[in-house]
Write a protein that holds these residues in place. Structure first.
Motif, PDB file in Angstrom:
ATOM      1  N   LYS A  95      -4.369  13.909  13.591  1.00 33.59           N
ATOM      2  CA  LYS A  95      -5.203  12.928  12.456  1.00 33.59           C
ATOM      3  C   LYS A  95      -5.713  11.829  13.707  1.00 33.59           C
ATOM      4  O   LYS A  95      -6.621  11.400  13.639  1.00 33.59           O
ATOM      5  N   LYS A  96      -5.211  11.221  14.756  1.00 35.68           N
ATOM      6  CA  LYS A  96      -5.313  10.221  15.570  1.00 35.68           C
ATOM      7  C   LYS A  96      -6.452  10.178  16.043  1.00 35.68           C
ATOM      8  O   LYS A  96      -7.677   9.894  16.276  1.00 35.68           O
ATOM      9  N   ARG A  97      -6.438  11.520  16.653  1.00 35.41           N
ATOM     10  CA  ARG A  97      -7.793  12.257  17.800  1.00 35.41           C
ATOM     11  C   ARG A  97      -8.950  12.869  16.533  1.00 35.41           C
ATOM     12  O   ARG A  97      -9.774  13.498  17.859  1.00 35.41           O
ATOM     13  N   GLY A  98      -9.041  13.050  15.597  1.00 30.08           N
ATOM     14  CA  GLY A  98      -9.984  12.720  14.870  1.00 30.08           C
ATOM     15  C   GLY A  98      -9.812  14.533  13.995  1.00 30.08           C
ATOM     16  O   GLY A  98     -10.836  15.195  13.353  1.00 30.08           O
ATOM     17  N   ALA A  99      -9.158  15.293  14.438  1.00 28.03           N
ATOM     18  CA  ALA A  99      -8.559  16.805  13.431  1.00 28.03           C
ATOM     19  C   ALA A  99      -8.605  16.642  12.158  1.00 28.03           C
ATOM     20  O   ALA A  99      -7.812  15.468  11.566  1.00 28.03           O
ATOM     21  N   LYS A 100      -9.193  17.101  11.715  1.00 32.16           N
ATOM     22  CA  LYS A 100      -9.124  17.785   9.779  1.00 32.16           C
ATOM     23  C   LYS A 100      -7.755  18.463   9.325  1.00 32.16           C
ATOM     24  O   LYS A 100      -7.094  18.952  10.336  1.00 32.16           O
TER      25      LYS A 100
ATOM     26  N   THR B 120      -0.188   7.016   7.899  1.00 29.28           N
ATOM     27  CA  THR B 120      -1.234   8.256   8.313  1.00 29.28           C
ATOM     28  C   THR B 120      -1.339   8.921   7.442  1.00 29.28           C
ATOM     29  O   THR B 120      -0.703   9.769   6.859  1.00 29.28           O
ATOM     30  N   ALA B 121      -2.480   8.508   6.447  1.00 26.11           N
ATOM     31  CA  ALA B 121      -3.275   9.547   5.331  1.00 26.11           C
ATOM     32  C   ALA B 121      -3.097  11.358   6.522  1.00 26.11           C
ATOM     33  O   ALA B 121      -3.948  11.664   7.439  1.00 26.11           O
ATOM     34  N   ILE B 122      -2.503  12.092   5.636  1.00 19.77           N
ATOM     35  CA  ILE B 122      -2.379  13.669   6.398  1.00 19.77           C
ATOM     36  C   ILE B 122      -4.070  14.397   5.689  1.00 19.77           C
ATOM     37  O   ILE B 122      -5.040  14.830   6.544  1.00 19.77           O
TER      38      ILE B 122
ATOM     39  N   ARG C 164      10.204  17.050  11.598  1.00 20.58           N
ATOM     40  CA  ARG C 164       9.098  16.831  12.978  1.00 20.58           C
ATOM     41  C   ARG C 164       7.888  17.536  13.294  1.00 20.58           C
ATOM     42  O   ARG C 164       7.227  16.877  13.692  1.00 20.58           O
ATOM     43  N   PHE C 165       7.184  18.306  12.115  1.00 20.41           N
ATOM     44  CA  PHE C 165       6.129  18.530  12.507  1.00 20.41           C
ATOM     45  C   PHE C 165       4.928  17.466  11.939  1.00 20.41           C
ATOM     46  O   PHE C 165       3.617  17.569  12.494  1.00 20.41           O
ATOM     47  N   LEU C 166       5.794  16.486  11.519  1.00 24.00           N
ATOM     48  CA  LEU C 166       4.577  15.308  11.155  1.00 24.00           C
ATOM     49  C   LEU C 166       3.888  14.702  11.997  1.00 24.00           C
ATOM     50  O   LEU C 166       2.961  13.929  12.527  1.00 24.00           O
ATOM     51  N   HIS C 167       5.497  14.976  13.193  1.00 20.31           N
ATOM     52  CA  HIS C 167       4.649  14.067  15.258  1.00 20.31           C
ATOM     53  C   HIS C 167       3.472  14.410  15.014  1.00 20.31           C
ATOM     54  O   HIS C 167       2.150  13.538  15.660  1.00 20.31           O
ATOM     55  N   PRO C 168       3.341  15.948  15.243  1.00 20.70           N
ATOM     56  CA  PRO C 168       1.795  16.410  16.312  1.00 20.70           C
ATOM     57  C   PRO C 168       1.123  16.286  14.846  1.00 20.70           C
ATOM     58  O   PRO C 168      -0.018  16.255  15.603  1.00 20.70           O
ATOM     59  N   LEU C 169       1.107  16.304  13.601  1.00 20.03           N
ATOM     60  CA  LEU C 169       0.081  16.040  13.027  1.00 20.03           C
ATOM     61  C   LEU C 169      -0.508  15.164  12.808  1.00 20.03           C
ATOM     62  O   LEU C 169      -1.592  14.393  12.161  1.00 20.03           O
TER      63      LEU C 169
ATOM     64  N   GLU D 106       1.393  23.661  22.874  1.00 22.19           N
ATOM     65  CA  GLU D 106       0.168  23.411  23.573  1.00 22.19           C
ATOM     66  C   GLU D 106      -0.912  22.974  23.152  1.00 22.19           C
ATOM     67  O   GLU D 106      -1.850  22.491  22.467  1.00 22.19           O
ATOM     68  N   ASP D 107      -0.848  24.060  21.349  1.00 24.71           N
ATOM     69  CA  ASP D 107      -1.964  24.899  20.690  1.00 24.71           C
ATOM     70  C   ASP D 107      -2.196  23.313  19.707  1.00 24.71           C
ATOM     71  O   ASP D 107      -3.263  22.896  19.198  1.00 24.71           O
ATOM     72  N   LEU D 108      -0.783  22.935  19.600  1.00 25.12           N
ATOM     73  CA  LEU D 108      -0.936  21.973  18.455  1.00 25.12           C
ATOM     74  C   LEU D 108      -2.038  20.747  18.594  1.00 25.12           C
ATOM     75  O   LEU D 108      -1.925  19.866  18.371  1.00 25.12           O
ATOM     76  N   GLU D 109      -1.623  20.238  20.148  1.00 24.01           N
ATOM     77  CA  GLU D 109      -2.688  19.383  20.763  1.00 24.01           C
ATOM     78  C   GLU D 109      -3.760  18.780  21.248  1.00 24.01           C
ATOM     79  O   GLU D 109      -4.509  18.742  20.857  1.00 24.01           O
ATOM     80  N   LYS D 110      -4.065  20.800  21.117  1.00 25.71           N
ATOM     81  CA  LYS D 110      -5.760  20.890  20.502  1.00 25.71           C
ATOM     82  C   LYS D 110      -6.691  21.420  19.454  1.00 25.71           C
ATOM     83  O   LYS D 110      -7.574  21.706  19.825  1.00 25.71           O
ATOM     84  N   ALA D 111      -5.938  21.796  18.661  1.00 24.01           N
ATOM     85  CA  ALA D 111      -6.808  21.874  17.713  1.00 24.01           C
ATOM     86  C   ALA D 111      -7.792  20.834  16.860  1.00 24.01           C
ATOM     87  O   ALA D 111      -7.001  19.911  16.844  1.00 24.01           O
ATOM     88  N   ASP D 112      -7.914  21.574  16.350  1.00 22.19           N
ATOM     89  CA  ASP D 112      -9.543  20.157  15.369  1.00 22.19           C
ATOM     90  C   ASP D 112      -8.761  21.157  13.948  1.00 22.19           C
ATOM     91  O   ASP D 112      -9.440  19.830  13.575  1.00 22.19           O
TER      92      ASP D 112
END
Length: 758
Positions: free
Chosen positions: A235-240, A270-272, A226-231, A205-211
């Protein structure tokens, strides 16, 4: 930073059609059984099987296909239709096979029968399980207990691992080194000192809330795709995302999601990484100190202006110690020193630091690019310093995230495979099994290898793995391995370690996690622990590759019965017949971590065994999180010199640890070979070399031993000056067993001092 492509020949981006083509190519190489699609659909899902590749967590809300490219390759490899039967040895001697490549050994297929080495014929020959166990017991019983090592790779499930550790201690030692000694033991030691936890602090859940995510020396595109999916979702929600790595890894540049029809049909990337900082090998301490300097200067400015503090002062005062000493070091260190040691400019570090300051919740991610250094522990403690400055440990969307390799490497430590006695509840073992466990610490991998070379280690039991190929000083290790009285290797396929048999040597073939494990009470389940400390059940469904295979747990039990004196509390047959009984034992030994174990093992996403640091409970000596004052600005054990390079060892897109699936490293534009050395164009020119030229790398460790790796082709690559790169495990011949992290003894494979001979 999608314009930063390491090689114009390289395929980009990560994921996409390139991933599917790579899986299809391995499919063609392995000719797997027809059950492949059914098994891939079961992978990493409740009541399915847990991937035999990396330890990336399994989300509760899973995708239709919850596997990555490397996970699919591992599954295809286990499902291969190729078989390495005893007849294979009619045409091959052990000496002949030493000239084979790792890839070719892998592709002989699944081992089908227990094998005994016949020294006269220089071949392995078929034996029975009873004959093997009896012969192994006959050798082990009279040996000095301290001369025997019980090694484990990170594959075996928690049940077999618990019994394996019990076997070693009932035998009489704590010589239980494990593959984490070679990769993330630095994590266990360093984190324990400063936050009181030997593992990472975040959950899914922390992956989904990090800025923001700050990556250090970790390559998700190859090692944990598989880490690339949450990344991508972040990015879609504006995280850096900010990356520090000497090598530009394509998975941290851009990604096409192979599970998105729109992405696949349109090629939408998606640019990471928002900032990609190519720190020089060994320069992370200085780079992180620079980030801390940006944070401290921003806080100074806020105080001067009377605005809100940048530092989380309330957290620092309540939860930490050593802050003033650390901040003094930050203020005293000049930017010129930081630039020199990191290989980065002040402007680059400031851009990254500004992202950290502006983010409310930050996760620090790292891999072996931090752990495998002479000062790897300091690398990790510096990252913790950065996180502590703004309270980014122990709250939602923030924390420390080491990314583990082998699927159960963390879990094996949890249930007792550890050489340090302070980590083991010896009193509970004594009460449960009515014997006196040994009280002296056992050997790490470094200790074991040095013991082998000194002739003090007489027997090695390997529960999985390819240790001879995986450790430093490989050539000396080969000779020392073969000089033992006994080697026993539990394996699914041939590997290089089998090719240096001891005076007596046995290969004991085991089931894959995908295969049915039929025992007295039916098909058995096993469990594994992921990098986020979640426990998941795994059930195999495929028919075994051979009727002569045994499970890892059954093999451990067979060895125990042959080696140990009878003890009515050690009911090996009952445990083999019903693995739930072993899980009951694990729960009784570790009641806090494994409460209601059998009832919870198939919870979606796994059940969480907990982490005190996640709750801001600090089990350190000081009972607080600890700021660490750095005593140096680089992670090296050597000085720079003319002609000396820092060699980074790396894995290709077509391998997992020492397992080589093929010869395609598409992200780096390397096809058909592993015999390369990557250098910057500036270094090639300055050394008077040319691209395509064959050279040798020669160790420059300074202990007088000649270590060389010839026949490497020079390839131009985008790297910092003075940093070069080549493949693991081939480069292990260049690393010295004494070149390791000062605290954990993890080999320093990410900055090996070498010279180049044309």
């Amino acid at each position: 930073m999608a314009d930063q492509i390491p090689n114009p020949k390289a395929e980009r981006p990560a994921g996409g059609w390139g991933s599917l083509k790579s899986i299809a190519r391995i499919y063609g190489d392995t000719s797997p059984t027809p059950a492949m699609l059914e098994e891939l659909a079961r992978q990493n899902k409740p009541k399915g099987f847990m991937c035999v590749s990396c330890a990336w967590p399994k989300p509760k809300n899973y995708h239709p296909f919850e596997f990555c490219e490397n996970g699919a390759k591992a599954t295809l490899s286990d499902l291969t239709s190729a078989r390495c039967t005893p007849d294979f040895w009619n045409d091959h001697t052990v000496a002949e096979l030493r000239d084979w490549k790792d890839h070719d050994l892998e592709h002989t297929g699944r081992l089908t029968h227990p094998l005994r080495y016949d020294a006269g014929a220089d071949r392995y020959v078929e034996t029975t399980w009873d004959e093997a166990f009896t012969a192994i017991g006959k050798v082990l019983k009279p040996l000095l207990r301290e001369s025997v090592v019980f090694y484990s790779s990170g594959h075996a499930g928690l049940e077999a691992s618990y019994l394996y550790a019990l076997l070693a201690r009932a035998y009489g030692n704590n010589n239980l080194p494990q593959s984490s000694n070679m990769c993330h033991e630095t994590t266990s030691v360093a984190l324990n000192q400063v936050i009181g936890s030997p593992v990472g602090t975040i959950v899914w859940e922390d992956l989904e809330k990090a800025d923001a995510f700050f990556f250090f020396g970790q390559n998700p595109g190859t090692n944990s795709p598989r880490f690339l999916h949450p990344l991508q979702e972040a990015k879609k929600r504006g995280a850096k995302i900010v990356t520090f790595n000497p090598v530009i890894e394509q998975g941290l540049v851009s990604f096409v999601n192979p599970q998105s029809p729109v992405d696949m049909l349109t090629g939408r990337e998606t640019a990471i990484s928002d900032e990609y900082c190519q720190v020089q090998a060994g320069g992370d301490i200085a780079a992180i100190l620079g980030l801390c300097k940006v944070v401290v200067e921003a806080d100074d400015g806020a105080v001067a202006e009377g605005s809100a503090r940048v530092l989380d002062i309330a957290f620092i005062e309540e939860h930490t110690t050593g802050f003033d000493t650390f901040v003094s070091a930050v203020r005293e260190t000049a930017w010129a020193d930081i630039e020199r040691e990191s290989g980065l400019t002040e402007a680059q570090i400031r851009r990254a630091g500004d992202i950290y300051v502006q983010a409310e919740r930050v996760i620090g991610v790292y891999g072996m690019g931090l752990t495998q250094h002479s000062q790897g522990s300091l690398n990790i403690q510096m990252l913790v310093n950065l996180l502590l400055l703004r309270g980014n440990i122990g709250r939602e969307g923030a924390g420390c995230c080491p990314v583990r390799g082998h699927s159960n490497v963390q879990g094996q430590r949890t249930v007792g495979i550890a050489e340090k006695t302070k980590l083991i509840p010896m009193d509970k073992l004594k009460a449960l099994f009515d014997f006196d466990p040994p009280t002296e610490d056992g050997m790490t991998i470094v200790d074991a290898v040095k013991g082998l070379m000194a002739g003090k280690v007489k027997a090695f039991i390997s529960l999985g793995g390819n240790l001879v190929r995986a450790v430093p000083d490989q050539k000396e290790m080969e000779a020392a391995w073969a000089a033992q009285d006994l080697t026993v290797m539990v394996s699914t396929k041939l590997n290089r370690s089998h090719l240096f048999p001891a005076k007596q040597a046995f290969i004991l073939p085991c089931l894959s996690r995908l295969e049915r494990d039929d025992q007295e009470t039916g098909n058995q389940s096993v469990t594994t622990e992921d990098s986020f400390s979640h426990i998941s059940g795994s059930i195999g469904k495929r028919p075994p590759a051979s009727k002569h295979l045994k499970s890892e747990l059954a093999i451990v039990a067979g060895l125990a019965k042959a080696v140990l004196e009878p003890n009515p509390r050690l009911t090996w047959d009952a445990w083999t017949g019903d693995y739930s009984l072993v899980r009951d034992l694990i729960e009784r030994t570790y009641p806090k971590d494994f409460k209601d174990y059998n009832a919870r093992m198939f919870e979606p996403g796994g059940f969480y065994r907990g982490n005190n640091a996640h709750e801001r409970i600090w089990n350190t000596e000081q009972k607080k999180a600890v700021f660490t004052r750095p005593h140096r600005l680089n992670a090296l054990s050597f000085e720079d010199a003319d002609g000396r390079y820092r060699l980074v060892t790396m894995r290709s897109n077509d391998q997992f640890n020492t397992t080589i699936y093929g010869y395609s490293d598409r992200f780096r534009g390397i096809e058909g070979t592993r015999d390369i050395v990557l250098m910057s164009e500036g270094d090639i020119a300055a050394a008077g070399l040319r691209e395509g030229q064959k050279v040798a790398l020669v160790s420059d460790f300074g202990d007088g031993k000649r270590r060389s790796l010839p026949g490497l082709e020079v390839r131009a690559h985008k790297l910092p000056r003075g940093t070069i790169a080549a493949y693991y495990p081939e480069c292990n011949v260049l690393n010295a067993i004494d070149h390791h992290d000062a605290l954990s003894k993890t080999p320093a494979s990410k900055a090996i001092p070498v010279r180049i001979e044309a």
